[in-house]
Motif scaffolding. Structure first.
Motif, PDB file in Angstrom:
ATOM      1  N   VAL A   1     -23.943   3.114 -22.415  1.00 32.73           N
ATOM      2  CA  VAL A   1     -24.583   4.156 -21.565  1.00 32.73           C
ATOM      3  C   VAL A   1     -22.596   4.966 -20.897  1.00 32.73           C
ATOM      4  O   VAL A   1     -22.595   5.993 -20.959  1.00 32.73           O
ATOM      5  CB  VAL A   1     -24.885   4.584 -20.666  1.00 32.73           C
ATOM      6  CG1 VAL A   1     -26.416   4.239 -21.008  1.00 32.73           C
ATOM      7  CG2 VAL A   1     -25.325   3.783 -19.319  1.00 32.73           C
ATOM      8  N   CYS A   2     -22.091   3.605 -20.417  1.00 32.40           N
ATOM      9  CA  CYS A   2     -20.308   3.848 -19.366  1.00 32.40           C
ATOM     10  C   CYS A   2     -19.625   4.195 -20.844  1.00 32.40           C
ATOM     11  O   CYS A   2     -18.550   5.078 -20.146  1.00 32.40           O
ATOM     12  CB  CYS A   2     -20.115   2.846 -19.135  1.00 32.40           C
ATOM     13  SG  CYS A   2     -21.463   2.603 -17.333  1.00 32.40           S
ATOM     14  N   GLY A   3     -19.461   3.766 -21.889  1.00 25.39           N
ATOM     15  CA  GLY A   3     -18.912   4.831 -23.322  1.00 25.39           C
ATOM     16  C   GLY A   3     -17.693   3.613 -23.891  1.00 25.39           C
ATOM     17  O   GLY A   3     -17.067   3.198 -24.113  1.00 25.39           O
ATOM     18  N   VAL A   4     -18.431   1.857 -23.394  1.00 17.94           N
ATOM     19  CA  VAL A   4     -17.765   0.412 -24.177  1.00 17.94           C
ATOM     20  C   VAL A   4     -17.831   1.002 -25.295  1.00 17.94           C
ATOM     21  O   VAL A   4     -18.816   0.365 -25.562  1.00 17.94           O
ATOM     22  CB  VAL A   4     -18.395  -0.513 -23.669  1.00 17.94           C
ATOM     23  CG1 VAL A   4     -17.517  -0.996 -24.053  1.00 17.94           C
ATOM     24  CG2 VAL A   4     -18.439  -0.429 -22.139  1.00 17.94           C
ATOM     25  N   PRO A   5     -16.977   1.302 -26.176  1.00 14.21           N
ATOM     26  CA  PRO A   5     -17.274   0.735 -28.111  1.00 14.21           C
ATOM     27  C   PRO A   5     -17.542  -1.116 -28.118  1.00 14.21           C
ATOM     28  O   PRO A   5     -18.009  -1.774 -27.983  1.00 14.21           O
ATOM     29  CB  PRO A   5     -15.403   0.574 -28.544  1.00 14.21           C
ATOM     30  CG  PRO A   5     -14.509   1.272 -26.915  1.00 14.21           C
ATOM     31  CD  PRO A   5     -15.167   0.840 -26.218  1.00 14.21           C
ATOM     32  N   GLN A   6     -18.117  -0.449 -28.939  1.00 10.90           N
ATOM     33  CA  GLN A   6     -18.961  -1.805 -29.776  1.00 10.90           C
ATOM     34  C   GLN A   6     -18.404  -3.105 -29.946  1.00 10.90           C
ATOM     35  O   GLN A   6     -18.844  -4.035 -29.242  1.00 10.90           O
ATOM     36  CB  GLN A   6     -19.540  -1.781 -31.004  1.00 10.90           C
ATOM     37  CG  GLN A   6     -20.890  -2.404 -31.287  1.00 10.90           C
ATOM     38  CD  GLN A   6     -22.096  -2.363 -30.307  1.00 10.90           C
ATOM     39  OE1 GLN A   6     -22.778  -1.747 -29.841  1.00 10.90           O
ATOM     40  NE2 GLN A   6     -22.789  -4.092 -30.446  1.00 10.90           N
ATOM     41  N   ASP A   7     -17.123  -2.995 -30.466  1.00 15.24           N
ATOM     42  CA  ASP A   7     -16.199  -3.816 -30.974  1.00 15.24           C
ATOM     43  C   ASP A   7     -16.184  -5.301 -29.465  1.00 15.24           C
ATOM     44  O   ASP A   7     -15.281  -5.497 -29.634  1.00 15.24           O
ATOM     45  CB  ASP A   7     -15.114  -3.673 -31.399  1.00 15.24           C
ATOM     46  CG  ASP A   7     -14.171  -2.959 -31.077  1.00 15.24           C
ATOM     47  OD1 ASP A   7     -14.562  -1.855 -30.095  1.00 15.24           O
ATOM     48  OD2 ASP A   7     -13.355  -2.545 -31.826  1.00 15.24           O
ATOM     49  N   LYS A   8     -15.822  -4.052 -28.481  1.00 16.97           N
ATOM     50  CA  LYS A   8     -15.663  -5.097 -26.981  1.00 16.97           C
ATOM     51  C   LYS A   8     -16.700  -5.125 -25.888  1.00 16.97           C
ATOM     52  O   LYS A   8     -16.160  -5.184 -24.597  1.00 16.97           O
ATOM     53  CB  LYS A   8     -14.746  -3.431 -26.188  1.00 16.97           C
ATOM     54  CG  LYS A   8     -13.656  -3.376 -27.098  1.00 16.97           C
ATOM     55  CD  LYS A   8     -13.229  -2.157 -25.587  1.00 16.97           C
ATOM     56  CE  LYS A   8     -11.030  -1.682 -26.295  1.00 16.97           C
ATOM     57  NZ  LYS A   8     -10.522  -3.050 -27.020  1.00 16.97           N
TER      58      LYS A   8
ATOM     59  N   THR B   1     -32.660   6.713 -20.844  1.00 19.09           N
ATOM     60  CA  THR B   1     -32.418   6.627 -21.842  1.00 19.09           C
ATOM     61  C   THR B   1     -31.924   5.874 -22.691  1.00 19.09           C
ATOM     62  O   THR B   1     -32.107   5.851 -24.371  1.00 19.09           O
ATOM     63  CB  THR B   1     -31.315   8.346 -22.190  1.00 19.09           C
ATOM     64  OG1 THR B   1     -29.919   7.718 -21.853  1.00 19.09           O
ATOM     65  CG2 THR B   1     -32.023   9.178 -21.138  1.00 19.09           C
ATOM     66  N   ASN B   2     -31.725   4.878 -22.516  1.00 13.50           N
ATOM     67  CA  ASN B   2     -30.486   3.409 -23.120  1.00 13.50           C
ATOM     68  C   ASN B   2     -32.574   2.715 -23.761  1.00 13.50           C
ATOM     69  O   ASN B   2     -32.497   2.117 -22.439  1.00 13.50           O
ATOM     70  CB  ASN B   2     -29.774   3.291 -22.748  1.00 13.50           C
ATOM     71  CG  ASN B   2     -29.208   2.080 -23.286  1.00 13.50           C
ATOM     72  OD1 ASN B   2     -29.494   1.170 -22.689  1.00 13.50           O
ATOM     73  ND2 ASN B   2     -28.152   1.778 -24.123  1.00 13.50           N
ATOM     74  N   GLU B   3     -32.449   2.213 -24.506  1.00 17.71           N
ATOM     75  CA  GLU B   3     -33.970   1.052 -25.248  1.00 17.71           C
ATOM     76  C   GLU B   3     -33.276  -0.206 -24.871  1.00 17.71           C
ATOM     77  O   GLU B   3     -34.056  -0.790 -24.048  1.00 17.71           O
ATOM     78  CB  GLU B   3     -33.729   1.310 -26.181  1.00 17.71           C
ATOM     79  CG  GLU B   3     -34.350   2.518 -27.365  1.00 17.71           C
ATOM     80  CD  GLU B   3     -35.699   2.903 -26.610  1.00 17.71           C
ATOM     81  OE1 GLU B   3     -36.482   2.163 -26.191  1.00 17.71           O
ATOM     82  OE2 GLU B   3     -35.610   4.118 -25.666  1.00 17.71           O
ATOM     83  N   SER B   4     -31.923  -0.421 -25.086  1.00 17.13           N
ATOM     84  CA  SER B   4     -32.223  -1.703 -24.527  1.00 17.13           C
ATOM     85  C   SER B   4     -32.142  -1.945 -22.851  1.00 17.13           C
ATOM     86  O   SER B   4     -32.691  -2.812 -22.437  1.00 17.13           O
ATOM     87  CB  SER B   4     -30.268  -2.242 -24.403  1.00 17.13           C
ATOM     88  OG  SER B   4     -30.275  -3.930 -24.678  1.00 17.13           O
TER      89      SER B   4
END
Length: 493
Positions: free
Chosen positions: A182-189, A250-253
């Motif tokens: 939700v903060c906007g960290v890219p998946q690869d990071k 709103t985030n399932e995880s």
């Protein structure tokens, strides 16, 4: 004349950096820690296993995130690339994958592991050290095994005399992943940013933010949003705040992780150990295999002296090696603490990474015996009575004789007393020629202060010797136990 050959070896005689020899009272203290931990493990129904000290390199590769650089790789032997084990968790998962008939088990394992880290010997941070692991593998009611692990942890530290002087920091990987998302960290990071967050126990937020943005290329605005979450800690009240957070809801995880924590807190309250837990959002655990709840145990000696923004930063270490045998040892570095004394978490996918078949959910904890020993030793140093209660052997009585005829070498009492004192034997039974003729002998308790009524010993009838010795040993052991427990319970590092 030619030079005489020297008997001195051409190499320096020392142990490798980050290792040590163990002997004397240190061995007694360490063995007592092992015994206390093992007793709790067995009480909870665990069986023990053992695995090789080295594994195939491919087994260990890709399991430890940034810490993979600390693995000791071995030379190629007969076509197999091997590495010394980094922990006991990955070998356990490999063992489960190879023994598919075992679908559930409570297992403990006590063994040495190896990490090519920079050591701080007096703080228990070593390259060769013991871990004591307890793991629960199999399908159970949600969060029940996780709660049992926390309860076991409390039982162990209570049995070691750390009553109320430790904290179990706890978090959830799914909550962290939700926050990063939700903060906007890219998946690869995700994993590399998680490793940076995990350094908040020893570095201020400003340093961690700098690592995220300057070293790992994270957008500064994203880092600031992360900072609003990962600097929080508390208990149920923090759980309620996060549950009511509109972004996380709103985030399932994040929702799944928060639901797990709510159920876990309910169990921990029933087990009466919730007061030992701190819900700490900075805890990330850098190892890649964790999938759910994660935790670390800290105590007074865990944190470094320079861990906050307001404290002076340590000077950079000199690149010049120190005195022989001490190079790279950070024991005197105020920025280095003992660190966590136990840590672990849930790793549901690790077994299937090896088997490629059925997934076996797992959760466990590892106790760092050398770090526990380091703090215990510091506490005992402040309590002479507790330190004196530690004996290097199990001999209760030293039999001494003097006088008499027909001895090839007449025994001398001073040497016998010296031997008894050196080995910490609590009692001496002294057999003298005249006393034996009268059917008597003397019992002397070692170490009594000057002026004590029995300082020079007590004469007893030989026929009552066994009864007298047994009674005195029982009383002495009770006093020693009280001294040791009191010394551990009332001290601070």
């Amino acid at each position: 004349m030619g030079k005489e050959k020297s008997d001195k070896p051409a190499f320096q005689l020392k142990v490798p950096k980050g290792t040590k020899d163990w002997e004397g009272k240190d061995m007694v203290i360490r063995d007592k820690i092992f015994a206390q931990i093992t007793e709790v493990f067995k009480r909870h129904g665990a069986v023990t296993i053992d695995t090789p000290v080295f594994e195939l390199k491919e087994i260990l590769s890709g399991k430890y995130g940034e810490d993979s650089k600390l693995i000791y790789d071995l030379a190629d032997q007969g076509g197999e690339l091997c590495s010394l084990r980094y922990d006991l968790t990955v070998p356990f998962a490999r063992w489960l994958a190879m023994n598919s008939s075992i679908q559930s088990i409570k297992r403990y394992h006590i063994a040495k592991v190896y990490r090519r880290d920079q050591p701080a010997m007096s703080k228990g941070r070593m390259r060769e050290f013991y871990q004591c692991d307890f793991d629960i593998a199999g399908t159970y009611d949600p969060m029940l095994p996780d709660a049992e692990i926390i309860r076991i942890t409390c039982e162990i530290f209570e049995s070691l005399g750390w009553q109320g002087r430790y904290t179990i920091k706890i978090n959830h990987r799914k909550i962290l992943d939700g926050i990063f998302s939700v903060c906007g960290v890219p998946q690869d990071k995700l994993r590399t940013i998680s490793s940076a967050v995990d350094k908040l126990d020893k570095s201020p937020w400003t340093d961690v933010r700098k690592e995220m943005t300057e070293e790992k290329g994270l957008d500064p605005e994203v880092a600031d949003r992360i900072g609003e979450y990962v600097t929080k800690k508390g208990g149920r009240e923090l759980l309620e705040v996060l549950t009511n957070d509109m972004k996380l809801s709103t985030n399932e995880s994040a929702k799944a992780g928060l639901a797990d924590m709510d159920l876990l807190f309910t169990y921990l309250s029933s087990f009466d150990v919730l007061d030992r837990v701190s819900f700490d959002m900075s805890l990330a655990r850098g190892l890649d295999y964790y999938t759910g709840v994660i935790y670390e145990v800290i105590t007074e000696g865990s944190a470094p002296q320079t861990a906050t923004d307001n404290q002076a930063k340590p000077k950079k270490e000199s690149k010049k090696p120190a005195a022989d045998g001490e190079e790279d040892d950070r024991s005197n570095d105020p920025s280095v603490g003992v660190g966590s004394v136990a840590a672990g978490g849930r790793y549901d996918n690790l077994v299937s990474m090896f088997s490629g078949k059925q997934q076996i959910p797992c959760v466990g904890i590892s106790f760092g015996v050398d770090r526990i020993f380091s703090i215990t030793k510091q506490r005992l140093a402040s309590s002479p009575a507790a330190a004196a209660a530690i004996r290097t052997n199990e001999v209760d009585v030293y039999i001494m004789a003097f006088g008499g005829k027909g001895w090839k070498v007449k025994p001398k009492l001073p040497q016998q007393f010296k031997a008894a004192e050196a080995n910490g034997v609590p009692f001496a039974v002294i057999l003298g020629e005249d006393e034996l003729k009268a059917g008597k002998c003397k019992i002397k308790e070692m170490g009594l202060p000057e002026g004590h009524a029995e300082k020079e010993g007590v004469m007893v009838e030989l026929e009552n010797l066994e009864q007298e010795v047994r009674g005195r040993i029982e009383k002495a052991n009770a006093r020693a136990g009280d001294a040791l427990a009191g010394g551990m319970g009332g001290l601070s590092v």
